[in-house]
Design a protein around this motif. Sequence first.
Motif, PDB file in Angstrom:
ATOM      1  N   TYR A 130       0.834  -1.320   0.058  1.00 26.66           N
ATOM      2  CA  TYR A 130      -0.215   0.063   0.079  1.00 26.66           C
ATOM      3  C   TYR A 130       0.916   1.295   0.014  1.00 26.66           C
ATOM      4  N   PHE A 131       2.086   1.134   0.759  1.00 26.08           N
ATOM      5  CA  PHE A 131       2.674   2.556   0.847  1.00 26.08           C
ATOM      6  C   PHE A 131       3.447   2.698  -0.381  1.00 26.08           C
TER       7      PHE A 131
ATOM      8  N   ARG B 266       2.580   1.553  -3.455  1.00 21.36           N
ATOM      9  CA  ARG B 266       1.433   2.105  -4.597  1.00 21.36           C
ATOM     10  C   ARG B 266       1.018   3.510  -4.135  1.00 21.36           C
ATOM     11  N   SER B 267       0.885   3.881  -3.176  1.00 20.75           N
ATOM     12  CA  SER B 267       0.735   5.170  -2.897  1.00 20.75           C
ATOM     13  C   SER B 267       1.501   6.032  -3.293  1.00 20.75           C
ATOM     14  N   ALA B 268       2.949   5.919  -3.013  1.00 18.53           N
ATOM     15  CA  ALA B 268       3.791   6.724  -3.614  1.00 18.53           C
ATOM     16  C   ALA B 268       4.234   6.732  -5.078  1.00 18.53           C
TER      17      ALA B 268
ATOM     18  N   GLU C 174       1.419   8.694  -6.453  1.00 18.63           N
ATOM     19  CA  GLU C 174       1.523  10.356  -6.259  1.00 18.63           C
ATOM     20  C   GLU C 174       2.559  10.759  -7.265  1.00 18.63           C
ATOM     21  N   ILE C 175       3.577  10.085  -7.584  1.00 15.06           N
ATOM     22  CA  ILE C 175       4.637  10.252  -8.472  1.00 15.06           C
ATOM     23  C   ILE C 175       4.016  10.339  -9.857  1.00 15.06           C
TER      24      ILE C 175
ATOM     25  N   LEU D  14       9.977   3.490  -8.148  1.00 12.43           N
ATOM     26  CA  LEU D  14       9.720   4.547  -8.372  1.00 12.43           C
ATOM     27  C   LEU D  14      10.311   5.314  -9.603  1.00 12.43           C
TER      28      LEU D  14
END
Lengths: 477, 252
Positions: B97-98, B100-102, B105-106, B162
């Motif tokens: 989850y962490f 995927r959220s990051a 956002e990018i 990322l």
Amino acid sequence: MSSEIELLVNKDYQYGFSTDIEADALPPGLNEGVVRAISERKREPEWMLEWRLKAFRRWQQMTEPHWSNVNYPAIDYQAISYYSAPRTAKPLGSLDELDPKIRDTYDRLGIPLHEQKLLAGVAVDAVFDSVSVGTTYKEELRKHGVIFCSFGEAVQEHPELVRRYLGSVVPYSDNFFAALNSAVFSDGSFVYVPKGVRCPMELSTYFRINAADTGQFERTLIVADEGAYVSYLEGCTAPKRSTNQLHAAVVELVALDRATVKYSTVQNWYAGDEEGRGGIFNFVTKRGKAFAGSKISWTQVETGSAITWKYPSVILQGDHATGEFYSVAVVNNHQQADTGTKMIHVGRNTKSTIVSKGISAGRGNNSYRGQVKVLPKAANARNYTQCDSMLIGNRCGAHTFPYVEVQNNTAIVEHEASTSKIGEDQIFYCKARGLSGEQAVSMIVSGFCREVFKELPMEFALEAQQLLGITLEGSVG
Amino acid sequence: MIHISELHASVGEKEILKGISLEIAAGEIHAIMGPNGSGKSTLAQVLAGHPGYEVTAGTVTYNGQDLLAMDPEERAQAGVFLAFQYPVEIPGVSNAYFLRSAYNEIRKARGEAEADPLEFLDIVSERLKLVDLDEAMLNRSVNAGFSGGEKKRNEILQLAVLDPRFAILDETDSGLDIDALRIVADGVNRLRRKDNAFLVVTHYQRLLNYIVPDRVHVLVDGRIARSGGKELALELEERGYDWVTAEPVAGV
């Protein structure tokens, strides 16, 4: 502490509006006449009035308890009005007859009372000030033999059930606030699930205090007969007012042999302003009695109220009974919470689990107070308690008061506790991955509360997250 | 790609970076070496935007933008990545989850569509192989209960997912055994491209056997005391940092 976190936890209370509606209210003050007047307005039978009067006389001999870790000015019980009902609240033939202003209120709260609009699988009872203004999905439930109605209606239509179970878990003499409630309670919800029936939908009551200077004293009684299952949700909001308002509810749960009762609360009464002015005094008695092989599970998310004094408890009466308590309590600004649970092991092989998450921000003060009691006959009783506190900022407090009393040496009782702080490092780590400060705090807090959120029904889990001022779709479950 | 000029930074009253100038072009790997307390990690943290450090003078230009004027999350969204020396634990939040959220956002910042959990799983599964991590770790809480080596590999996994333009590795090698070191270095080497750049902060020469830098800079007391090619790292290994400290500051 980063101002970002403070901004986030200081989000405005969006339920603070009030509804301008004509009310039938009793003048402030409390005496036997008031108790009689309430009973009369509700056209109650003699036995109900007698019970109220016994409670009132008992209450007069009691003194307000002050052992909890909260401070508040003395409550003037004669300055409170004990009954307020929307003027139009006659018995309703159907929900369509509901006053549009009240319906609008619930719409603004996000609780549409039109049945077709409701989320599938949730029946709602709406309590506005002192009375229930509408219950949805009644017919559907009746098909399964489930009774879900206002307490007042239950007294009229199911007196035998009410008489049998009312006060069987929380007697009117239990404590000061329970006695007060027993004397003046005006409405609430009643649920009965017959033997072997699994209630086909979530049941929910939404409590709304509207009138000023009025106390709200609702009473909820839920009975799950042998082998039955019910999941019940409770939500609460109130307008912003500069004076304190008293809310003293009583909830009684009865789980007969092999039954399951799951009771979830998202409590968001008005908490007072940043200086600590106004807000609800929430003094609540919640208790369940679990018979052989049954299970009672309390889940609560407490974000509102100026003061919370609340210990949802389970008496593990029968052998192999299970009790659970999952709690998230958030305090901010000048809020104070003294909350926890009692697990009383009476039967053999009884099991209880306590998971408490306290979050303190601003100048908030959060206390966990829990009792685990194992009586002499409760062989092989088992308790696990986990009690975690999170601090946001340097001016808040977190306290833990566990009481453990074991009278049977076969018992196993465990207690774990931790205290942590949302660190700049955690927030920076999230930001360095492209997340905003708001997302970071929301993620960290939701991670902290995960064990409790996963106990909530889905719709409620979402509401609970929003209440914490966070958006975290996906991380729960 | 990045141009650092006369950068000064302090914590409280104490100045730690005392005028650092450095230029890294796309496609390059630079290494920062130096004794403990020389300001290596501070430089890494300042570039990522840690609020605990105050930049008192100097400029940092990243792809034509004033990096120092950007919030940490804006830097990350613009393609700056810091692999932390001490990765932070976030209990209760799953790694998947962490990450995927990051990632989303990018993507959002780049004007690209967000990935749903299933799409993301495909992306991340492929990247897991790069750092030899098991899919099961996606369901564990971010860094909580990870071994030191797992934490460092998790940082490189994040780097791989990322896909930053400018990545800073802050002592990623410390605490790694030789096998883990090789995995981490292999990962970085495979992520190396013509359009990205790396700044590798390390105390030991060892890592630079695997990640071969274009330039090596030696930081002493908040200043770059010496710069050179990859041979400089070997020379340091042989002669120690005292050798650099004793020499007069050479032109950078």
